[in-house]
Design a protein around this motif. Structure first.
Motif, PDB file in Angstrom:
ATOM      1  N   GLN A  28      57.725  52.915  48.825  1.00  0.00           N
ATOM      2  CA  GLN A  28      58.352  51.569  48.176  1.00  0.00           C
ATOM      3  C   GLN A  28      59.009  50.738  49.091  1.00  0.00           C
ATOM      4  N   LYS A  29      59.639  51.478  50.258  1.00  0.00           N
ATOM      5  CA  LYS A  29      60.530  50.859  51.158  1.00  0.00           C
ATOM      6  C   LYS A  29      59.228  50.164  52.292  1.00  0.00           C
ATOM      7  N   ALA A  30      58.282  50.779  52.429  1.00  0.00           N
ATOM      8  CA  ALA A  30      57.148  50.194  53.253  1.00  0.00           C
ATOM      9  C   ALA A  30      56.409  49.108  52.779  1.00  0.00           C
ATOM     10  N   TYR A  31      56.437  49.000  51.479  1.00  0.00           N
ATOM     11  CA  TYR A  31      55.630  47.955  50.616  1.00  0.00           C
ATOM     12  C   TYR A  31      56.648  46.758  51.140  1.00  0.00           C
ATOM     13  N   GLY A  32      57.771  46.924  50.796  1.00  0.00           N
ATOM     14  CA  GLY A  32      58.849  45.869  50.904  1.00  0.00           C
ATOM     15  C   GLY A  32      58.538  45.376  52.330  1.00  0.00           C
ATOM     16  N   GLN A  33      58.647  46.204  53.550  1.00  0.00           N
ATOM     17  CA  GLN A  33      58.674  45.749  54.742  1.00  0.00           C
ATOM     18  C   GLN A  33      57.329  44.998  55.082  1.00  0.00           C
ATOM     19  N   ILE A  34      56.006  45.218  54.551  1.00  0.00           N
ATOM     20  CA  ILE A  34      55.013  44.720  54.556  1.00  0.00           C
ATOM     21  C   ILE A  34      54.903  43.268  54.008  1.00  0.00           C
ATOM     22  N   TRP A  35      55.522  43.118  52.811  1.00  0.00           N
ATOM     23  CA  TRP A  35      55.548  41.870  52.043  1.00  0.00           C
ATOM     24  C   TRP A  35      56.305  40.924  52.951  1.00  0.00           C
ATOM     25  N   LYS A  36      57.640  41.567  53.380  1.00  0.00           N
ATOM     26  CA  LYS A  36      58.422  40.911  53.963  1.00  0.00           C
ATOM     27  C   LYS A  36      57.837  40.130  55.303  1.00  0.00           C
ATOM     28  N   HIS A  37      57.019  40.955  56.328  1.00  0.00           N
ATOM     29  CA  HIS A  37      56.513  40.574  57.333  1.00  0.00           C
ATOM     30  C   HIS A  37      55.450  39.493  57.083  1.00  0.00           C
ATOM     31  N   LEU A  38      54.500  39.740  55.952  1.00  0.00           N
ATOM     32  CA  LEU A  38      53.502  38.703  55.219  1.00  0.00           C
ATOM     33  C   LEU A  38      54.210  37.324  55.108  1.00  0.00           C
ATOM     34  N   ALA A  39      55.480  37.588  54.329  1.00  0.00           N
ATOM     35  CA  ALA A  39      55.814  36.323  53.938  1.00  0.00           C
ATOM     36  C   ALA A  39      56.701  35.524  55.326  1.00  0.00           C
ATOM     37  N   LEU A  40      57.180  36.398  56.107  1.00  0.00           N
ATOM     38  CA  LEU A  40      57.387  35.460  57.358  1.00  0.00           C
ATOM     39  C   LEU A  40      56.413  34.887  58.131  1.00  0.00           C
ATOM     40  N   LYS A  41      55.314  35.569  58.383  1.00  0.00           N
ATOM     41  CA  LYS A  41      54.113  35.238  58.766  1.00  0.00           C
ATOM     42  C   LYS A  41      53.352  33.608  58.251  1.00  0.00           C
ATOM     43  N   LEU A  42      53.652  33.812  56.842  1.00  0.00           N
ATOM     44  CA  LEU A  42      53.094  32.675  55.939  1.00  0.00           C
ATOM     45  C   LEU A  42      54.074  31.526  56.227  1.00  0.00           C
ATOM     46  N   ASN A  43      55.489  31.912  56.068  1.00  0.00           N
ATOM     47  CA  ASN A  43      56.357  30.825  56.477  1.00  0.00           C
ATOM     48  C   ASN A  43      56.091  30.183  57.830  1.00  0.00           C
ATOM     49  N   CYS A  44      55.917  30.876  58.876  1.00  0.00           N
ATOM     50  CA  CYS A  44      55.583  30.265  60.184  1.00  0.00           C
ATOM     51  C   CYS A  44      54.442  29.593  60.187  1.00  0.00           C
ATOM     52  N   PHE A  45      53.420  30.019  59.634  1.00  0.00           N
ATOM     53  CA  PHE A  45      52.133  29.235  59.635  1.00  0.00           C
ATOM     54  C   PHE A  45      52.524  27.702  58.879  1.00  0.00           C
ATOM     55  N   THR A  46      52.950  27.896  57.582  1.00  0.00           N
ATOM     56  CA  THR A  46      53.173  26.577  56.945  1.00  0.00           C
ATOM     57  C   THR A  46      54.125  25.705  57.955  1.00  0.00           C
ATOM     58  N   ARG A  47      55.140  26.287  58.487  1.00  0.00           N
ATOM     59  CA  ARG A  47      56.105  25.376  59.404  1.00  0.00           C
ATOM     60  C   ARG A  47      55.428  24.850  60.584  1.00  0.00           C
ATOM     61  N   ASN A  48      54.451  25.538  61.121  1.00  0.00           N
ATOM     62  CA  ASN A  48      53.638  25.127  62.138  1.00  0.00           C
ATOM     63  C   ASN A  48      52.611  23.798  61.744  1.00  0.00           C
ATOM     64  N   GLU A  49      51.926  24.156  60.454  1.00  0.00           N
ATOM     65  CA  GLU A  49      51.271  23.181  59.849  1.00  0.00           C
ATOM     66  C   GLU A  49      51.892  21.757  59.862  1.00  0.00           C
ATOM     67  N   SER A  50      53.305  21.755  59.253  1.00  0.00           N
ATOM     68  CA  SER A  50      54.305  20.617  59.088  1.00  0.00           C
ATOM     69  C   SER A  50      54.361  20.171  60.353  1.00  0.00           C
ATOM     70  N   ILE A  51      54.763  20.761  61.250  1.00  0.00           N
ATOM     71  CA  ILE A  51      54.958  20.315  62.629  1.00  0.00           C
ATOM     72  C   ILE A  51      53.748  19.482  63.157  1.00  0.00           C
ATOM     73  N   GLN A  52      52.492  19.980  63.115  1.00  0.00           N
ATOM     74  CA  GLN A  52      51.450  19.510  63.323  1.00  0.00           C
ATOM     75  C   GLN A  52      51.029  18.110  62.834  1.00  0.00           C
ATOM     76  N   GLN A  53      51.223  18.115  61.489  1.00  0.00           N
ATOM     77  CA  GLN A  53      50.991  16.991  60.780  1.00  0.00           C
ATOM     78  C   GLN A  53      51.986  15.919  61.126  1.00  0.00           C
ATOM     79  N   ALA A  54      53.271  16.317  61.187  1.00  0.00           N
ATOM     80  CA  ALA A  54      54.248  15.223  61.779  1.00  0.00           C
ATOM     81  C   ALA A  54      54.030  14.790  63.117  1.00  0.00           C
TER      82      ALA A  54
END
Length: 318
Positions: free
Chosen positions: A288-314
């Protein structure tokens, strides 16, 4: 009506296959990456083996079950081989569950010798034996216990158009009932049931006569045993109905089981492989704890990706 039944069955099989693949990949990642040194614990090694079998149910057994419903033309031996693959994966699940039950029994009844007996090398050897036995038992029909007639043994000949490749056109009902159900599924299930009864009875007695520190350890052991026993119970609940239908087909004839009932039994058996990751998430704290860590890591990756996309578009717009 029959067409709608097949369409509904196929759509549900696709959903189950996706759930099996995604859920069990997550289990393997959680155990192999998310939990520190977890692969050194035999129970989690066998859980990975079970998750691998469940993943292959989604990736191979479910697509084969749909194809082997009379919708493809294959040579008789091709049809028999693909049908045996489904049996192999069922056996891998059963033997992985049996290995888990034996491991928990040894851990409880030989606490001081457990680490010396159940080494990592022996655990890997036990996993290998489980899979080798699964292949040997699953491919038993290739040795002669099948429905191929003398006229159909030519590997270049296709199955007749009136009886295209279906599971029960090549696998005999006596094999499914006497060998596969009673010998390869019910016998291990009875052994596992006995082991878990002994485990819970022993835990119950020890909890009454132990100090508070020992009780904390025993309660953790009991919680994990309850979770693994639940996995075993779900396996029995999901698989036994289909095998009981095979018994009815053998003793009462094809009229004893409707097409819809057979589809329901097949779907229930495959759904078991999709349910296990949910049980691990709800019942086993480490996973259960490992699931949470994996989802948290994926969420951070997705957040970084969307932020980079926004900066690139700007930058591009400027």
């Amino acid at each position: 009506m029959a067409d709608w039944a097949w369409v509904t069955y196929t759509v549900l099989e696709v959903l189950i296959a996706v759930a099996c693949c995604l859920g069990n990949v997550l289990v393997v990642c959680a155990v192999a990456v998310g939990i520190h040194n977890c692969l050194r614990e035999p129970t989690f090694c066998f859980l990975v083996s079970l998750a691998a079998a469940d993943f292959l149910v989604g990736a191979a057994a479910v697509p084969l079950a749909v194809l082997l419903d009379g919708w493809v033309k294959l040579t008789s031996h091709q049809c028999l081989f693909l049908s045996c693959v489904i049996l192999v994966l069922t056996e891998a699940s059963v033997l992985s569950l049996l290995a888990i039950a034996i491991d928990r029994y040894l851990r409880l009844h030989m606490p001081f010798r457990y680490k010396a007996i159940v080494t990592q090398r022996r655990t890997l050897l036990a996993m290998s034996v489980c899979w080798i036995l699964s292949f040997l038992l699953g491919f038993t029909p290739l040795l002669g216990w099948h429905n191929l007639s003398a006229a159909g043994t030519n590997t270049s000949s296709a199955l007749p158009s009136s009886s295209q490749c279906t599971f029960l056109s090549v696998i005999t009902l006596p094999f499914m009932v006497y060998f596969n159900f009673l010998g390869c599924i019910m016998a291990p299930l009875l052994v596992m049931t006995f082991l878990y009864v002994v485990i819970f009875w022993s835990l119950h007695k020890r909890l009454k006569n132990s100090c508070p520190q020992a009780q904390a350890m025993l309660l953790r052991e009991k919680k994990l045993a309850c979770s693994l026993a639940l996995v075993l119970t779900l396996f029995a609940f999901c698989w036994i109905p289909l095998h009981l239908m095979n018994c009815l087909l053998l003793f009462q004839g094809p009229e004893a089981v409707t097409r819809g009932a057979l589809y329901t039994g097949i779907l229930l058996s495959h759904a078991n492989s999709a349910v296990n990751p949910v049980v691990y998430a709800c019942r086993i704290p480490k996973i259960q704890k490992a699931y949470g860590q994996i989802w948290k890591h994926l969420a951070l990756k997705l957040n970084c990706f969307t932020r980079n996309e926004s900066i690139q578009q700007a930058i591009t717009s400027d």
